[in-house]
Motif scaffolding. Structure first.
Motif, PDB file in Angstrom:
ATOM      1  N   ARG A 889       0.199  11.181  -0.882  1.00 30.06           N
ATOM      2  CA  ARG A 889      -0.003  10.719   0.483  1.00 30.06           C
ATOM      3  C   ARG A 889      -1.300   9.941   0.607  1.00 30.06           C
ATOM      4  N   ASP A 890      -1.315   9.041   1.589  1.00 28.04           N
ATOM      5  CA  ASP A 890      -2.534   8.342   1.944  1.00 28.04           C
ATOM      6  C   ASP A 890      -3.410   9.318   2.717  1.00 28.04           C
ATOM      7  N   PRO A 891      -4.581   9.689   2.206  1.00 28.68           N
ATOM      8  CA  PRO A 891      -5.370  10.747   2.854  1.00 28.68           C
ATOM      9  C   PRO A 891      -5.894  10.364   4.229  1.00 28.68           C
ATOM     10  N   GLU A 892      -5.933   9.070   4.533  1.00 30.41           N
ATOM     11  CA  GLU A 892      -6.458   8.650   5.827  1.00 30.41           C
ATOM     12  C   GLU A 892      -5.370   8.502   6.878  1.00 30.41           C
ATOM     13  N   GLU A 893      -4.191   8.019   6.464  1.00 28.55           N
ATOM     14  CA  GLU A 893      -3.188   7.613   7.443  1.00 28.55           C
ATOM     15  C   GLU A 893      -1.969   8.519   7.508  1.00 28.55           C
ATOM     16  N   ASP A 894      -1.556   9.082   6.369  1.00 27.95           N
ATOM     17  CA  ASP A 894      -0.278   9.788   6.338  1.00 27.95           C
ATOM     18  C   ASP A 894      -0.276  10.970   7.299  1.00 27.95           C
ATOM     19  N   PHE A 895       0.676  10.949   8.199  1.00 31.31           N
ATOM     20  CA  PHE A 895       0.868  12.011   9.188  1.00 31.31           C
ATOM     21  C   PHE A 895      -0.396  12.296   9.997  1.00 31.31           C
ATOM     22  N   ASN A 896      -1.159  11.235  10.253  1.00 34.65           N
ATOM     23  CA  ASN A 896      -2.260  11.354  11.213  1.00 34.65           C
ATOM     24  C   ASN A 896      -1.656  11.110  12.584  1.00 34.65           C
ATOM     25  N   LEU A 897      -0.849  12.058  12.998  1.00 29.43           N
ATOM     26  CA  LEU A 897       0.017  11.830  14.148  1.00 29.43           C
ATOM     27  C   LEU A 897      -0.453  12.618  15.359  1.00 29.43           C
ATOM     28  N   GLY A 898       0.179  12.327  16.482  1.00 25.90           N
ATOM     29  CA  GLY A 898      -0.168  13.080  17.673  1.00 25.90           C
ATOM     30  C   GLY A 898       0.393  12.443  18.920  1.00 25.90           C
ATOM     31  N   LEU A 899       0.094  13.060  20.024  1.00 26.30           N
ATOM     32  CA  LEU A 899       0.458  12.518  21.327  1.00 26.30           C
ATOM     33  C   LEU A 899      -0.670  12.830  22.291  1.00 26.30           C
ATOM     34  N   VAL A 900      -0.843  11.962  23.262  1.00 25.23           N
ATOM     35  CA  VAL A 900      -1.913  12.130  24.234  1.00 25.23           C
ATOM     36  C   VAL A 900      -1.409  11.686  25.596  1.00 25.23           C
ATOM     37  N   TYR A 901      -1.794  12.446  26.603  1.00 25.08           N
ATOM     38  CA  TYR A 901      -1.546  12.094  27.998  1.00 25.08           C
ATOM     39  C   TYR A 901      -2.906  12.059  28.684  1.00 25.08           C
ATOM     40  N   HIS A 902      -3.146  11.021  29.454  1.00 28.45           N
ATOM     41  CA  HIS A 902      -4.427  10.937  30.158  1.00 28.45           C
ATOM     42  C   HIS A 902      -4.219  10.230  31.488  1.00 28.45           C
ATOM     43  N   VAL A 903      -4.911  10.707  32.486  1.00 28.67           N
ATOM     44  CA  VAL A 903      -4.855  10.076  33.803  1.00 28.67           C
ATOM     45  C   VAL A 903      -6.273   9.995  34.343  1.00 28.67           C
ATOM     46  N   GLU A 904      -6.585   8.873  34.975  1.00 26.50           N
ATOM     47  CA  GLU A 904      -7.891   8.717  35.587  1.00 26.50           C
ATOM     48  C   GLU A 904      -7.802   7.720  36.727  1.00 26.50           C
ATOM     49  N   SER A 905      -8.785   7.787  37.639  1.00 31.60           N
ATOM     50  CA  SER A 905      -8.891   6.835  38.735  1.00 31.60           C
ATOM     51  C   SER A 905     -10.203   6.087  38.602  1.00 31.60           C
ATOM     52  N   GLN A 906     -10.202   4.882  39.117  1.00 34.66           N
ATOM     53  CA  GLN A 906     -11.422   4.086  39.081  1.00 34.66           C
ATOM     54  C   GLN A 906     -11.443   3.132  40.253  1.00 34.66           C
ATOM     55  N   VAL A 907     -12.633   2.671  40.574  1.00 34.42           N
ATOM     56  CA  VAL A 907     -12.798   1.580  41.528  1.00 34.42           C
ATOM     57  C   VAL A 907     -13.344   0.390  40.758  1.00 34.42           C
ATOM     58  N   TYR A 908     -13.068  -0.804  41.253  1.00 40.42           N
ATOM     59  CA  TYR A 908     -13.461  -1.977  40.484  1.00 40.42           C
ATOM     60  C   TYR A 908     -13.764  -3.146  41.412  1.00 40.42           C
ATOM     61  N   ALA A 909     -14.537  -4.081  40.868  1.00 39.80           N
ATOM     62  CA  ALA A 909     -14.825  -5.361  41.498  1.00 39.80           C
ATOM     63  C   ALA A 909     -15.019  -6.356  40.380  1.00 39.80           C
ATOM     64  N   THR A 910     -14.097  -7.310  40.255  1.00 36.97           N
ATOM     65  CA  THR A 910     -14.160  -8.205  39.106  1.00 36.97           C
ATOM     66  C   THR A 910     -13.573  -9.561  39.458  1.00 36.97           C
ATOM     67  N   ASP A 911     -14.096 -10.576  38.809  1.00 31.95           N
ATOM     68  CA  ASP A 911     -13.505 -11.917  38.923  1.00 31.95           C
ATOM     69  C   ASP A 911     -12.776 -12.300  37.640  1.00 31.95           C
ATOM     70  N   TYR A 912     -12.549 -11.313  36.766  1.00 29.50           N
ATOM     71  CA  TYR A 912     -11.887 -11.504  35.474  1.00 29.50           C
ATOM     72  C   TYR A 912     -12.667 -12.454  34.569  1.00 29.50           C
ATOM     73  N   SER A 913     -13.944 -12.623  34.869  1.00 33.75           N
ATOM     74  CA  SER A 913     -14.761 -13.502  34.037  1.00 33.75           C
ATOM     75  C   SER A 913     -16.126 -12.864  33.825  1.00 33.75           C
ATOM     76  N   LYS A 914     -17.165 -13.390  34.497  1.00 30.36           N
ATOM     77  CA  LYS A 914     -18.527 -12.905  34.260  1.00 30.36           C
ATOM     78  C   LYS A 914     -19.010 -11.934  35.327  1.00 30.36           C
ATOM     79  N   ASP A 915     -18.267 -11.793  36.420  1.00 30.84           N
ATOM     80  CA  ASP A 915     -18.642 -10.882  37.510  1.00 30.84           C
ATOM     81  C   ASP A 915     -20.066 -11.159  38.002  1.00 30.84           C
ATOM     82  N   ALA A 916     -20.385 -12.437  38.151  1.00 25.30           N
ATOM     83  CA  ALA A 916     -21.756 -12.831  38.500  1.00 25.30           C
ATOM     84  C   ALA A 916     -22.151 -12.339  39.883  1.00 25.30           C
TER      85      ALA A 916
END
Length: 1526
Positions: A889-916
């Motif tokens: 087996r590849d010691p780094e990759e083989d069956f380096n498996l899993g599942l993850v669920y994550h939820v979060e909220s955020q507020v934002y203000a952006t111009d999709y560029s430099k946000d000057a």
């Protein structure tokens, strides 16, 4: 200023603000100046108040021209922007900065026209929409109803006013405060406004459920306060304060709340005569209602939602598209299961959709040219992602772009098909022009696969265009076109395509055309089925039409089962009246087709437990009728209607799956399979996808494949010749034909047709893969699909557009790179396989801030990622009874498996560029701020962390980034509702509980907790502590038969050994971590009466002591009686057994003597004596008195007696003791946890006894564990009994030293399974095979037949050979004849296996004369017989007293013979292909379709044996069977 001038000023102000009740004259020549302040906050209140804030301040000057006109102008405007933790009353840390030159249009004057104090219209100069809408919002605030306003006493009234939200009812409350002060309060609910400006889009067809509300708009409300001062002929408007709220509270308010709070304040600074008149030349007169942007611009792009504030150049769009697309593809490629939220969440897909929506056709084509000829996997993924996003952005430009790249063949065929499938449902604003332009695709030179998908794509665009425009004439034009193409087309595949295109249209003439096709039997049954299946939409709207179509099909016995079942299905699901259900119920009570009744009954069962809001009414009807419906006597594996669903009422969220199975009426093989999967959320029911499979000739194909591998063809031809002499209807083997229709949102998007040729090509390709000496296989699939999109937009009180979105994109990735080689028995594989699934997205509420040029809002993101990587080298060296294997087996990759669920909220203000602008106003503010609960509470928990020395892997289950719970137990309570299965309706389908349970888990984890952040991750990765990289093993099997050639038994006894070893190594082959040696020995006596199983496992490791586990198990069954169907006393059927297990350290290589372990004894018994007076026992007693069986020494072979024998040998009661010793504490803890889980998950109840009466308590018991159990040693006695007809089991438990018994009662079907009980006499797997239709049995006696389809009739056996059962299709494999003989035994049997013949004829001495291929078998069957001596046997014959079993390995048919009866057991491969007295094995009781002529004359066959014509009894038997059914 004179008194008259003051008077004019006051009159002007009061008239303008609606505070005058004596006159409407405004006056002229005066102006007021107000300090203006506005505050807009998009954010969330839970778990903490966070916001993306925008502030604006400046001066508002108003000059009054006359009593109906005033000119407004903003001056000295500045703004602020901030993000972060911010309560409603908190002052942001951001500073105000001067407005940029780009917003000078806001400073241009505008005129407001009034009528009695209400705004009539607004006049503006040439300016962008954003500034015009803000000015409209200000004008709407500066109005009051003059005619109805009185301030001399408290009063209230409701009037109508023009607002930016349309014509709205407005409530007034007037409150005099004394000393000349008056407060006026105005309130309005925007949802009650007429013609409210809004925009709504959903990317699917949805069914409207009557029991829930649609969440398709923001919940808004506005309150305005006017503070006035009157007296001494002078009135001043001191202040106006306005507050409004736009709220999105999705999922019944149990997800994160999202709000936009708008507050505006106007404070009077000065009033006086106009010193300098505002120069103003109006260009446009606008109504006050807000202007919602159109979907498309002139270039076909998404209309600018910034209202003209920011327009990107083509070079800017292309640059950002390339950058974001590359970042996004890299994100998907490298994403792993992680506990770092910043590595899980991404907003890149939103940015990409934004820029692609801004791209016109030329820009899209220029962007695409960069990916048109990919040279790397990354570029290939970028091409696919670009096209998928372009198809789902839904602009006029993107649709035209997709059209061109397909016509010009710039993309691979499969990619073109994938794009065409998804495109129609994402068109934001369908139109006839778009349709006509796209339709030209059908005239292009395309491959057949692309063109047929294009036809379906065009038909779906027609449907969505109709849905948008309600243009019936347009639909009818295309209905005529597709119907004509369908009629004129001769190629079957294209006929199917055009029919599905017609079905996709749904409206107009479509229903009438489909009815014509359904009634025209010149069309194939499959096409008629697709047509009737497509009528559902109209049938749901018009119950009369549905009745006229479905009832004649459903009630017509001549129709095929699939057509009748389809009509029945649609009858049930398209009308919710109880009358219809009751009518169907009474009709089905007399239904003779058991297959159709089974379909009906399973449909009732699954509907009776439904939680789906669309089916609650019919579910209630089903539950009422199910109590009175008879249970089916025959079950079908491939027939049934299973409507499964789950519902979480708290979140108004659920899902459903429908599985409709219809088997072939004769063969029972799958004929029609329909599966769909949908969801329910926010009041919308949507079918995500579906698939319809029509298949025929499956059994024939397998039989042909078997024929191709049969070397005994000459003898088979002899059997075929024998059967041809009888007057039989020959059954031709059908060619394989399979049709597949794929659906999205219940609309066909792709069709496929397979026949025997292309199927066998696929089989040969697979075979060729394994026959090649070496080769490689590469496969890559990357898809990004928006399964759910809901968007709605409406104005806010400040004149800025608010948009709410629910977006649920999914990514699917499969990367496979496998190389292989074969050399003799040795095979090597180099595997590189990775499977990834990701679900992103969530809900967002935002607005565009034109002053800062930024998007601001709040966002709740749900992320789910599954990752399964497999990277290793595998070699297998397989020889007979001996196999070696090795995995590196590849010691780094083989069956380096899993599942993850994550939820979060955020507020934002952006111009999709430099946000000057954000950085200038608030340097410490971030464009994206995650909402978190402050404090020192621990955010991460490890539920378990196990580093496995056995497998070299580390397993972890962790909670991370969690705001809410303070302990893992608090979190467990929150997760309880996720795993709670009480709202699962698995439709009584065997796998339904698992499928729906996983779907609910998958959906619900995204809502825990309801606010704030939290994640859960399960990972399995290569261990650092135990870095195994190599696994080697060897397995050897040995079989030693009992050496007694004189005895042939049903099951040969013997000794069977499987032994071997497995070694785990590190990178250094000499570095051995673990060695596992195992030796398994099974010893059986003849007929498996006594069995002994021994397992020994030894674990050795260089630095550890040897560990050994030993197990010994014994079972003893009662002797099988000669009379196989006799009902013996309960004790005579007891099965006894014992198990001994011990484990621990071993010093001498033997089993440990002082280790841990347990011993179990068991007696498994039957329970039937208390049922002796009930069916089937009483009926069997009655049968034994019939003249046919009276005086016989054996049990009658009737339906009742066979059922009684089965029931009387079913093991339902288990008793014994468990003795355990030296058990480690951790195992005791695991056992206690398991008990707790069972108690929580199952319906356990306590049993008590009062005066001998058993009582089952309603409440769940508290398990009181005696103190003896808590130690390492103890003994427990147990009695476990399963009830016969109910899903209940009772436990009687008592511990040594404890004088009390503990009795419990469990309802086990709450776990979603049905146990299959073992038998003391009959093989359990064969019983299951009978139940599921894989096997059938026929019983023949001299005067009766119990058919393969479980029907009984009487007939008088002849002295001629009579065909009782045969394979009547091409290339027959078996035939069985019987005839009447004189003597103690009165029935002889002749069996053909291929062309080999065996006869058993009883002689007058009570023995059997046996011949095989016309040669006498010496000694008869005294010790059994095999022909030939080596496998595969044509005849394997075993005998016990007068009971003979004949098993044919060639035909897979089994015969039990007693001299008075013959029992023929036939596998399901002969369904519908059988003939003879036993019937055609099609699950229908009445059998007369394939009967021959009535003739009992005997004649000489070419074998010189007496043969008779097949006793079909066409007229006589048909009459008898029909009368029996009545």
């Amino acid at each position: 200023m004179s008194a008259m001038e003051y008077q004019y000023l006051a009159i002007g102000l009061l008239a303008l603000l609606g505070c005058i009740n004596a006159a409407s004259y405004l006056g002229s020549g005066f102006e007021t100046v107000y300090d203006y302040f506005g505050d807009v906050r998009a954010g969330s209140y839970l778990p903490e108040q966070y916001a993306s804030q925008f502030g604006i301040k400046g001066k508002l000057k108003i000059q009054y021209i006359d009593n109906e006109h005033a000119v407004f102008k903003f001056d000295d405007v500045s703004y602020q922007v901030a993000t972060g933790k911010m309560a409603e009353q908190d002052t942001p840390k951001a500073k105000f900065i001067p407005a940029e030159e780009e917003i000078n249009s806001l400073l241009a004057p505008f005129q407001v026209n009034y009528d009695n104090g209400k705004v009539k219209s607004v006049l503006t100069v040439d300016e962008p929409e954003w500034s015009e809408n803000i000015k409209k919002a200000v004008a709407a605030i500066f109005q009051l109803d003059i005619q109805n306003l009185h301030w001399n006493k408290p009063n209230s009234f409701v009037t109508k006013e023009s607002t930016i939200f349309g014509e709205c009812p407005v409530g007034y409350t007037v409150q005099p405060k004394g000393a000349g002060w008056v407060d006026v309060i105005k309130t309005q609910k925007h949802e009650k406004c007429e013609n409210m400006p809004h925009r709504f889009f959903i990317n699917a067809v949805y069914e409207e459920c009557p029991l829930d509300h649609k969440e398709d708009h923001l919940l808004p409300g506005t309150t305005r306060y006017y503070k006035l001062l009157t007296g001494k002929g002078k009135i001043e408007v001191k202040e106006i304060y306005s507050q409004s709220l736009s709220a999105a509270i999705p999922f019944n308010g149990h997800s994160d709340d999202q709000t936009i709070l708008v507050r505006q304040n106007f404070t009077l600074v000065s009033l006086g005569k106009i010193k300098e008149k505002l120069e103003f030349t109006p260009k446009h007169e606008r109504e006050l209602k807000y202007t919602i942007p159109e979907y498309y611009s002139e270039k076909g792009t998404i209309k600018d939602l910034t209202g003209g504030r920011h327009v990107e150049s083509e070079s800017e769009i292309m640059e950002m598209t390339h950058k974001v697309l590359g970042d996004f593809v890299d994100f998907l490629e490298t994403i792993k299961v992680s506990k770092e939220p910043e590595k899980l969440n991404t907003e890149l897909y939103e940015v990409l959709m934004y820029y692609l929506g801004k791209s016109d056709k030329e820009c899209l084509m220029h962007c695409f040219e960069k990916y048109m000829e990919p040279k790397t996997y990354r570029e290939e993924n970028m091409r696919g992602a670009f096209l998928e996003f372009a198809a789902q952005v839904g602009t006029k430009a993107s649709i035209s772009f997709i059209h061109d790249v397909i016509v010009q063949k710039k993309i691979p065929t499969q990619l073109a098909i994938d794009i065409l499938r998804m495109l129609p449902q994402f068109i934001r604003d369908p139109s006839v022009a778009i349709l006509h332009d796209f339709e030209t695709l059908l005239d292009a030179d395309l491959s057949e696969d692309v063109k047929k998908t294009a036809v379906l794509s065009v038909s779906n665009i027609v449907f969505y265009t109709y849905k948008h425009l309600k243009d019936v004439e347009m639909v009818n034009t295309y209905a005529d076109k597709f119907y004509l193409l369908f009629k004129e087309e001769s190629r079957y595949l294209w006929k199917l395509v055009y029919l599905n295109a017609l079905v996709n249209l749904e409206e107009g003439k479509v229903f009438d055309y489909l009815v014509e096709i359904v009634h025209d039997k010149n069309y194939s049954n499959n096409l008629r089925f697709v047509a009737i299946w497509g009528t559902k939409t109209v049938a749901m709207k018009d119950s009369a039409k549905s009745y006229e179509l479905y009832w004649p099909i459903f009630s017509n016995q001549e129709e095929k089962a699939d057509m009748r079942a389809a009509a029945l299905n649609l009858f049930i699901t398209t009308e919710s009246s109880f009358d219809r259900f009751l009518s169907l119920f009474w009709y089905m009570k007399g239904e003779t087709c058991s297959q159709l009744y089974y379909y009906y009954y399973t449909g009732l069962e699954s509907l009776s437990d439904t939680h789906h809001p669309c089916y609650m009414t019919i579910g209630h009807h089903a539950k009422r009728l199910l109590r009175y419906a008879k249970k089916p006597t025959t079950s079908y594996l491939f027939t049934g209607l299973y409507m499964m669903d789950y519902m979480d009422k708290k979140h108004s969220l659920g899902g459903n799956s429908v599985l409709s199975l219809i088997g072939d009426s004769y063969t029972g093989a799958p004929d029609t399979i329909y599966y769909s999967q949908g969801g329910y959320y926010m009041g919308y029911t949507q079918n995500y996808f579906g698939v319809l499979v029509k298949i025929s000739g499956l059994g024939s194909m397998f039989k042909k494949m078997l024929k191709s591998k049969t070397m005994d063809m000459p003898k088979i031809q002899e059997l075929e010749k024998i059967l041809s002499q009888l007057d039989l209807k020959k059954i031709s083997l059908k060619d394989l034909h399979m049709e597949v229709v794929f659906y999205s949102s219940e609309h066909a998007v792709e069709t496929q047709v397979y026949d025997e040729h292309n199927y066998m090509d696929l089989v040969h390709d697979v075979e060729g893969f394994f026959k090649k000496g070496q080769g490689e296989y590469k496969y890559r699939q990357h898809h990004f699909i928006f399964s759910g999109v809901i968007e709605y937009a409406q104005p806010t009180d400040i004149g800025m557009l608010a948009t709410w979105e629910l977006v649920m994109p999914h990514s699917y990735q499969i990367n496979a790179d496998v190389s292989y080689g074969h050399t003799g028995p040795r095979s090597t594989f180099k595997n590189g396989i990775e499977i990834k699934y990701g679900r992103f997205g969530g809900t967002s509420l935002n607005f565009y801030n034109p002053l800062a040029g930024m998007w601001q809002g709040t966002y709740r993101e749900h992320t789910m990622i599954y990752n399964i990587p497999i990277y290793n080298h595998l070699s297998i060296d397989a020889q007979q009874r001996h196999m070696k294997f090795a995995i590196t087996r590849d010691p780094e990759e083989d069956f380096n498996l899993g599942l993850v669920y994550h939820v979060e909220s955020q507020v934002y203000a952006t111009d999709y560029s430099k946000d000057a602008a954000l950085h200038a106003s608030c340097p410490e503010c971030l464009p994206h701020v995650v909402i978190h609960v402050p404090g020192e509470n621990k955010r991460d928990y490890t539920i378990f962390d196990y580093d496995s020395p056995e497998f070299g892997s580390e397993y972890k289950l962790e909670i991370f980034d969690c705001d809410q719970p303070h302990t893992p137990y608090d979190l467990a309570n929150e997760l309880y509702e996720v795993f709670d299965d009480h709202e699962l309706n698995y439709g009584h389908y065997p796998f339904g509980h698992f499928v729906l349970g996983f779907r609910k888990l998958h959906a619900m984890l995204g809502f825990q907790p309801a606010a704030g952040s939290c994640g859960i991750a399960f990972t399995s990765k290569p261990s650092v502590k135990y870095p195994y990289t190599q696994l080697e093993g060897v397995i050897q099997s040995i079989a030693e038969k009992v050496q007694d050639n004189n005895v042939k038994t049903l099951f040969d006894g013997g000794k069977y050994t499987v032994r071997g070893s497995i070694t785990l190594k590190g990178d250094d082959a000499d570095h051995i971590y673990h060695t596992l040696d195992f030796n398994t020995v099974l010893e059986q006596t003849h007929d498996a009466i006594e069995n002994h199983l021994s397992i020994k496992v030894t674990h050795t490791s260089p630095k550890e002591k040897e560990f050994k586990l030993c197990m010994d198990a014994e079972t003893k069954y009662p002797e099988i009686p000669a009379d196989i169907y006799i009902v013996r006393k309960e004790k005579e059927e007891d099965v006894t057994g014992k198990v001994s297990v011990i484990w621990g350290e071993s010093t001498d290589g033997k089993c440990p003597t002082d280790g841990s372990g347990f011993k179990v004894t068991m007696t498994a018994g039957v329970v039937h004596e208390k049922y002796d007076e009930m069916y089937p026992y009483n009926q069997c007693h009655h049968d034994a008195e019939d003249k046919e069986w009276k005086g016989e020494h054996s049990t009658p072979v009737t339906i009742a007696c066979v059922a009684a024998a089965m029931d009387a040998t079913t093991l339902r009661k288990f008793s014994g003791y468990v003795k355990y010793f030296n058990i480690p504490e951790k195992y005791i803890n695991h056992a206690n946890k398991f008990v707790d889980f069972m108690r929580a998950a199952g319906e356990f109840h306590l049993i008590s006894y009062k005066e001998g009466e058993k009582t089952v308590d309603d409440h769940k018991p508290t398990f009181v564990v005696p103190h003896h159990v808590k130690g390492k040693d103890g003994e427990m006695k147990y009695v476990v009994e399963f009830e016969k007809n109910e899903p209940y089991v009772e436990f009687d438990l008592s511990w040594e030293g404890d004088e009390h018994e503990h009795d419990y009662h469990l309802k086990y079907d709450t776990f979603g399974f049905k146990p299959h009980f073992f038998s003391s006499r009959f093989f359990v797997l064969k019983n299951i095979a009978y139940e599921t239709g894989f096997y059938g049995s026929c019983v023949i006696t001299p005067s009766s037949v119990l058919t393969l389809d479980n029907d009984t009739y009487h007939y008088q056996s002849s002295h001629c050979w009579t065909l009782v059962a045969a394979d009547c299709a091409e290339f027959p494999k078996f035939a069985i004849f019987t005839k009447k003989v004189d003597g103690p035994h009165d029935l002889a049997v002749k069996i053909y296996s291929g062309g080999n013949i065996m006869e058993i004829i009883p002689n007058k001495d009570g023995e059997y004369d046996v011949s095989v291929n016309h040669e006498q078998v010496a000694g008869g069957l005294v010790h059994g017989y095999h022909y030939p001596e080596q496998k595969p046997f044509h005849f394997k014959i075993t005998r016990k007293d007068k009971f003979v079993n004949i098993d044919s390995f060639f035909s897979y048919v089994e015969v039990d013979y007693t001299g008075h009866s013959v029992v023929v057991s036939v596998p399901g491969m002969y369904r519908g292909m059988s003939c003879g007295l036993c019937g055609d094995f099609n699950n229908e009781d009445v059998y007369f379709e394939r009967m021959g002529d009535v003739s009992q004359t005997c004649h000489k066959s070419h074998h010189d044996a007496l043969d008779g014509d097949y006793l079909g009894l066409l007229s006589e038997m048909s009459t008898v069977l029909r009368s029996l059914k009545k």
